[in-house]
Design a protein around this motif. Structure first.
Motif, PDB file in Angstrom:
ATOM      1  N   ASP A 317       0.754  -1.215  -0.109  1.00  0.00           N
ATOM      2  CA  ASP A 317      -0.356  -0.067   0.207  1.00  0.00           C
ATOM      3  C   ASP A 317       0.584   1.029  -0.039  1.00  0.00           C
ATOM      4  O   ASP A 317       2.306   0.974  -0.027  1.00  0.00           O
ATOM      5  CB  ASP A 317      -0.902   0.300   1.264  1.00  0.00           C
ATOM      6  N   ASP A 318      -0.019   1.970   0.145  1.00  0.00           N
ATOM      7  CA  ASP A 318       0.836   3.921   0.047  1.00  0.00           C
ATOM      8  C   ASP A 318       2.051   3.832   1.492  1.00  0.00           C
ATOM      9  O   ASP A 318       2.635   5.198   1.315  1.00  0.00           O
ATOM     10  CB  ASP A 318      -0.007   5.289  -0.180  1.00  0.00           C
ATOM     11  N   ASN A 362      -7.137   3.837  -4.988  1.00  0.00           N
ATOM     12  CA  ASN A 362      -7.638   5.062  -3.999  1.00  0.00           C
ATOM     13  C   ASN A 362      -7.433   4.550  -2.644  1.00  0.00           C
ATOM     14  O   ASN A 362      -9.034   4.340  -1.557  1.00  0.00           O
ATOM     15  CB  ASN A 362      -9.327   4.819  -4.157  1.00  0.00           C
ATOM     16  N   LYS A 363      -6.847   3.602  -2.278  1.00  0.00           N
ATOM     17  CA  LYS A 363      -6.163   3.231  -0.635  1.00  0.00           C
ATOM     18  C   LYS A 363      -7.751   1.835  -0.693  1.00  0.00           C
ATOM     19  O   LYS A 363      -7.704   1.596   0.975  1.00  0.00           O
ATOM     20  CB  LYS A 363      -6.478   3.954   0.131  1.00  0.00           C
ATOM     21  N   GLN A 364      -8.130   1.109  -1.201  1.00  0.00           N
ATOM     22  CA  GLN A 364      -9.656   0.270  -1.195  1.00  0.00           C
ATOM     23  C   GLN A 364      -8.761  -0.637  -2.210  1.00  0.00           C
ATOM     24  O   GLN A 364      -7.989  -1.223  -3.027  1.00  0.00           O
ATOM     25  CB  GLN A 364     -10.105   0.447  -1.962  1.00  0.00           C
ATOM     26  N   ILE A 377     -14.068  -5.704  -3.086  1.00  0.00           N
ATOM     27  CA  ILE A 377     -13.836  -4.865  -3.198  1.00  0.00           C
ATOM     28  C   ILE A 377     -13.463  -4.656  -0.830  1.00  0.00           C
ATOM     29  O   ILE A 377     -14.212  -4.723   0.042  1.00  0.00           O
ATOM     30  CB  ILE A 377     -13.858  -3.345  -3.179  1.00  0.00           C
ATOM     31  N   TYR A 378     -11.679  -4.676   0.111  1.00  0.00           N
ATOM     32  CA  TYR A 378     -12.052  -4.283   1.285  1.00  0.00           C
ATOM     33  C   TYR A 378     -10.999  -2.761   1.337  1.00  0.00           C
ATOM     34  O   TYR A 378      -9.693  -2.727   0.432  1.00  0.00           O
ATOM     35  CB  TYR A 378     -10.960  -5.540   1.091  1.00  0.00           C
ATOM     36  N   ASN A 391     -17.341  -5.661   4.581  1.00  0.00           N
ATOM     37  CA  ASN A 391     -16.375  -4.988   4.611  1.00  0.00           C
ATOM     38  C   ASN A 391     -15.446  -6.338   4.360  1.00  0.00           C
ATOM     39  O   ASN A 391     -14.925  -6.738   5.992  1.00  0.00           O
ATOM     40  CB  ASN A 391     -15.229  -4.035   5.217  1.00  0.00           C
ATOM     41  N   PRO A 392     -14.843  -6.935   3.761  1.00  0.00           N
ATOM     42  CA  PRO A 392     -15.446  -6.974   2.479  1.00  0.00           C
ATOM     43  C   PRO A 392     -16.500  -6.567   1.695  1.00  0.00           C
ATOM     44  O   PRO A 392     -17.390  -8.020   2.196  1.00  0.00           O
ATOM     45  CB  PRO A 392     -13.872  -7.849   1.031  1.00  0.00           C
ATOM     46  N   LYS A 393     -15.875  -5.891  -0.055  1.00  0.00           N
ATOM     47  CA  LYS A 393     -17.655  -5.723  -0.695  1.00  0.00           C
ATOM     48  C   LYS A 393     -17.500  -7.438  -1.470  1.00  0.00           C
ATOM     49  O   LYS A 393     -17.316  -6.380  -2.502  1.00  0.00           O
ATOM     50  CB  LYS A 393     -18.602  -4.687  -0.168  1.00  0.00           C
TER      51      LYS A 393
END
Length: 609
Positions: A317-318, A362-364, A377-378, A391-393
């Motif tokens: 991640d970022d 987008n941080k997901q 998507i989490y 979450n996750p969806k």
């Protein structure tokens, strides 16, 4: 349920030296329960919920959970990753059949808490489900031989009773049903599908029902079979057809509806309660009066330590945190290089399998998973709530036509997350899907290259690139096809497809970087120039590679079985970067150039010089 751990049992280099890889740990840990039953434990005469756990790439185990106290006991297998086959032999012995690489049969003495010497099933990689028949012997199916096996606990002898299908393309004999006295039923597939019945008195193996029939239940009274037109029933003694009226109501209940309308399988304990497993958790609950009504079960963590397991995919991640997925078991994990803390999730969806694709947008975290063709998507900043699909969806599925995201996933030039797929079991084919991170709209395209799965995927500022080959779930490799390197433009489709000669198999190693696209086949790397719209160069390398990374500008890194090598794309110069401990499963490179790569369950870190 989430688990946070500190990997204190391993020794780390706090600041690894440049150019020297160090072991970061084994942060991927989960349960993957492939079979369960119950036993009356001869040590204390108490009923225990018995689980058979598969630890991908490591050593599997069986787990005993006291149904009253919730306390657990853990017994690692002598060898093998784990088991589909699990039989309680008269509350005296536990019979375990393992899968992947080599099929082993294990016998565990419950009273002595001791394993016998493993028995090898020659030529077989998998034992599937097993059952205890009326002759007091244990029968099971296999892969890839598609045979029926017989194990006699009295003599400790394992026999190969032969291939259950005349079709040499069929590799699976599963599942096996032993509940009807005098018979063993076995389903086979996947090139052609059908049922065989083995007569215990004569040893004859005969066809049963019609092609493509599937057994739904076997008991002492009847056999229930799903046909193309509906359910059919047969007498368990004579095997003659029965009238359909009345028997469907007699079929055993095997699933209950839990929270969010999800159906979960169970076994019935001696005291009448129901026991089941959902991912990393188990439950014991009273039997409902109405099995179609929702049962609010209390999910509890399996009460022993989860073993390390193979890492399937990794990304970052970022913030520089490493994220990955388990090789089998439908979980993800994170690892913080600064603190050495790791976290492992519960199941990411209701289907079994594993997460292949992992892409942050987008941080997901966008996830693609086998076996249901699921896309999720989490959001790591929000509480975990998969059971209610928050979450996750789950945003969509490409199943049942596409089930395995073999090529994994990539961020496309249109801002969508693109995934390359393999078709359902018994079908040569594949497809492509996209997920819009903002609208969560899912689109899919089936068989862009007919009857070939997608095996690698990458993207640049304009195109999606993918490779294909002849692998398929449940079928042998198709040697009659020509693999392709394909250029795909979002909104248009295939703009270029380059076929290769028969016998040249492309794989997952595919990377777009610095204006070029590099992919692998045999012991070669090919370089495609999007500007010239052609393969401009083929480079010989020392060994097969399945993982490519961008080490720095114009410098490619490729992993072989014992070394990471850099390739300067401008000069063609190759340089050995470092030795690696074996076949590398996945890799990711942080913005500062630090490389993380995996070998089975181990995560390694390399600071570039």
């Amino acid at each position: 349920m989430m688990v946070l751990s500190i990997a204190s049992e391993l020794v780390y280099a706090s600041v690894p030296k440049a150019g020297k890889p160090v072991l970061s740990g084994q942060p991927c840990r989960n349960f993957n329960i492939l079979a369960r039953t119950s036993v009356i434990d001869p040590k204390d005469n108490r009923e225990k919920f018995l689980l058979s756990n598969y630890a991908d790439g490591e050593t599997g185990n069986i787990i005993l959970i006291d149904i009253k106290t919730g306390k657990g006991e853990n017994f690692p297998l002598p060898i093998g990753a784990g088991a589909w086959g699990l039989v309680n032999y008269h509350n005296n012995k536990i019979i375990v059949g393992t899968c992947t690489d080599q099929a082993y049969l294990h016998v565990f003495d419950l009273k002595k808490r001791k394993w016998a010497e493993p028995i090898v099933s020659k030529g077989e990689s998998y034992f599937w489900q097993m059952g205890l028949a009326s002759d007091n012997k244990i029968y099971g199916g296999t892969y890839p031989g598609c045979i029926l096996t017989q194990y006699d606990p009295a003599t400790n002898e394992l026999k190969n009773l032969g291939k259950v299908s005349d079709n040499p393309e069929n590799q699976y004999s599963r599942p096996v049903y032993c509940q009807a006295p005098g018979y063993v039923f076995v389903w086979y597939g996947f090139n052609t599908k059908g049922i065989k019945v083995y007569h215990l008195d004569s040893g004859k193996l005969e066809d049963f029902g019609q092609p493509d029939d599937v057994i739904k239940e076997v008991n002492t009274e009847f056999i229930a079979v799903q046909t193309k037109t509906g359910l059919a029933f047969y007498d368990a003694k004579t095997l003659k057809p029965l009238p359909t009226e009345g028997y469907e109501a007699k079929m055993e209940k095997t699933h209950i509806k839990i929270q969010n309308g999800e159906w979960c399988s169970f076994i019935t304990l001696k005291n009448g309660q129901l026991a089941g497993v959902r991912g990393q958790d188990y439950f014991i609950t009273d039997a409902p009066e109405n099995y179609s009504a929702t049962v609010n079960v209390s999910l509890k963590r399996i009460p022993v330590e989860a073993p390390p397991t193979t890492i399937m995919s990794i990304t970052h991640d970022d913030e520089g945190k490493i994220w990955g997925s388990c090789g089998f078991g439908q979980t993800i994990f994170s690892f913080d290089p600064k603190t050495k803390e790791y976290w492992n999730s519960a199941a990411v969806c209701k289907n079994g399998g594993e997460v292949y694709g992992m892409v942050f947008v987008n941080k997901q975290l966008h996830l693609s998973a086998y076996v249901g063709g699921d896309l999720m998507i989490y959001d790591p900043k929000k509480p975990w709530n998969q059971l209610e699909n928050k979450n996750p969806k789950l945003v969509g599925t490409v199943g049942p036509d596409l089930i395995r995201p073999e090529a994994k996933s990539v961020l496309g030039p249109d801002g969508n997350v693109w995934t390359g797929w393999s078709a359902k079991y018994g079908i040569y084919g594949g497809g492509l899907s996209s997920v819009n991170p903002l609208t969560q709209e899912v689109k899919s395209w089936y068989d862009p290259i007919p009857e070939q799965q997608l095996t690698g995927i990458t993207a640049d500022h304009e195109y999606i690139y993918f490779t294909t080959n002849g692998h398929a779930s449940g079928l042998p490799y198709n040697n009659d096809i020509q693999c392709h390197f394909v250029v795909w433009k979002p909104g248009i489709g295939v703009v270029k497809a380059i076929p290769f000669e028969k016998g040249i198999a492309l794989n997952r190693a595919l990377l777009a970087m610095d204006g070029l696209v590099i992919f692998s086949h045999k012991k070669e790397l090919s370089i495609y120039d999007p500007m010239k719209k052609e393969i401009t160069q083929t480079i010989q390398i020392s060994d097969y590679t399945n993982v490519l990374v961008r080490l720095k500008e114009n410098t490619l890194g490729f992993f072989t079985n014992d070394v990471l090598t850099s390739l300067n794309l401008k000069t063609g110069k190759m340089t050995e970067v470092c030795k690696v401990p074996g076949e590398i499963g996945a890799a990711t490179v942080l913005p500062d150039g630090t490389v993380y790569y995996t070998c089975k369950s181990k995560l390694y870190c390399l600071r570039q010089a």
